[in-house]
Design a protein around this motif. Structure first.
Motif, mmCIF file in Angstrom:
data_model
loop_
_atom_site.group_PDB
_atom_site.id
_atom_site.type_symbol
_atom_site.label_atom_id
_atom_site.label_comp_id
_atom_site.label_asym_id
_atom_site.label_seq_id
_atom_site.Cartn_x
_atom_site.Cartn_y
_atom_site.Cartn_z
ATOM 1 N N ALA A 17 0.828 -1.206 0.000
ATOM 2 C CA ALA A 17 0.000 0.000 0.000
ATOM 3 C C ALA A 17 0.864 1.257 0.000
ATOM 4 C CB ALA A 17 -0.935 -0.011 1.208
ATOM 5 N N GLU A 18 1.893 1.250 0.808
ATOM 6 C CA GLU A 18 2.825 2.386 0.855
ATOM 7 C C GLU A 18 3.448 2.626 -0.518
ATOM 8 O OE1 GLU A 18 7.255 3.285 2.686
ATOM 9 O OE2 GLU A 18 5.942 1.929 3.795
ATOM 10 N N ALA A 19 3.920 1.558 -1.150
ATOM 11 C CA ALA A 19 4.550 1.685 -2.468
ATOM 12 C C ALA A 19 3.566 2.193 -3.509
ATOM 13 C CB ALA A 19 5.136 0.336 -2.897
ATOM 14 N N ALA A 20 2.317 1.753 -3.420
ATOM 15 C CA ALA A 20 1.305 2.186 -4.392
ATOM 16 C C ALA A 20 1.063 3.684 -4.308
ATOM 17 C CB ALA A 20 0.008 1.413 -4.167
ATOM 18 N N ASP A 25 -0.890 6.151 -6.977
ATOM 19 C CA ASP A 25 -2.240 5.596 -6.895
ATOM 20 C C ASP A 25 -2.970 6.160 -5.680
ATOM 21 O OD1 ASP A 25 -1.972 3.943 -9.139
ATOM 22 O OD2 ASP A 25 -1.104 2.316 -7.964
ATOM 23 N N SER A 26 -4.276 6.242 -5.792
ATOM 24 C CA SER A 26 -5.122 6.616 -4.665
ATOM 25 C C SER A 26 -5.495 5.314 -3.956
ATOM 26 C CB SER A 26 -6.374 7.337 -5.164
ATOM 27 O OG SER A 26 -7.239 7.612 -4.084
ATOM 28 N N ALA A 41 -1.596 6.366 7.171
ATOM 29 C CA ALA A 41 -2.059 7.703 6.789
ATOM 30 C C ALA A 41 -0.891 8.605 6.408
ATOM 31 C CB ALA A 41 -2.874 8.323 7.916
ATOM 32 N N GLN A 42 0.258 8.393 7.038
ATOM 33 C CA GLN A 42 1.437 9.218 6.738
ATOM 34 C C GLN A 42 1.877 9.094 5.277
ATOM 35 O OE1 GLN A 42 5.160 7.791 8.588
ATOM 36 N NE2 GLN A 42 4.071 5.900 9.106
ATOM 37 N N PHE A 43 1.467 8.006 4.609
ATOM 38 C CA PHE A 43 1.807 7.805 3.199
ATOM 39 C C PHE A 43 0.657 8.201 2.268
ATOM 40 C CE2 PHE A 43 4.060 4.498 5.662
ATOM 41 C CZ PHE A 43 5.345 5.003 5.514
ATOM 42 N N GLY A 44 -0.463 8.623 2.861
ATOM 43 C CA GLY A 44 -1.610 9.017 2.047
ATOM 44 C C GLY A 44 -2.649 7.930 1.870
#
Length: 197
Positions: A17-20, A25-26, A41-44
């Motif tokens: 998820a972090e890499a995406a 990517d959203s 959340a820190q990665f969006g």
């Protein structure tokens, strides 16, 4: 930019998820333990409270869970939120027979499903290293091939037979365990013989 979801944010799922998000990517994610999702959340990564909420609006849904039983439970919980064209991409290490049954049942219900287990840990997932195997309909694989290729160093399509990636994942795991056991025996013999390992 694609809207995608992750169901399961343990060590591997969180790294994916972090890499995406770093690729643009959203990402919306769900996990049984909300603290694991909130930490992303820190990665969006946006947190969802249910699997159905997580998959709403997602074109791809990546599943990274514990085993077959949990995969079945979470897919059932997510179904009501799936877009008609959403593709389920299951990275979970599962049993071949159960994987084949699940794929047949989902395809018969009109759900697009690929089984894509991996040989990689979290650092490799963050840096698109390691290997990913894919089994399922070729046309479905080809529709996401470019996206999956961004997640791994080596992407290998195993064929249409839904359980082929699951079987090869178990073969690989058995080989890794076997080699590790042999090395442990050799080092034990060396120690017992007074030879520096």
């Amino acid at each position: 930019m694609a809207n995608i979801a992750f169901l399961g944010t343990g060590l591997l799922g969180a790294a994916f998820a972090e890499a995406a998000t770093k690729r643009g990517d959203s990402v919306t994610a769900w996990n049984r333990s909300m603290d694991k999702v909130v930490a992303l959340a820190q990665f969006g990564v946006k947190a969802a409270t249910t699997p159905a909420e997580a998959v709403q609006g997602a074109s791809r849904v990546h599943i990274v869970l514990k085993d077959d039983a949990v995969v079945e439970e979470v897919i059932a919980a997510a179904r009501s939120g799936l877009l008609p064209d959403a593709i389920l991409i299951d990275h979970t290490t599962t049993l071949p027979t159960l994987t084949a049954e699940r794929a047949e049942r989902l395809h018969a219900a009109g759900v697009k499903y690929l089984h894509c287990p991996v040989f990689m840990g979290p650092p490799a997932a963050r840096n698109a290293q390691g290997a990913m195997m894919v089994a399922g309909p070729r046309a479905l694989f080809e529709s996401v091939e470019a996206d999956l290729a961004k997640m791994t160093k080596r992407l290998q399509y195993m064929g249409e037979r839904a359980d082929l990636a699951a079987a090869n994942k178990l073969f690989g795991n058995a080989m890794i365990i076997g080699l590790t056991a042999v090395m442990a025996d050799v080092l034990t013999l060396a120690q017992a013989s007074g030879v520096d390992g």
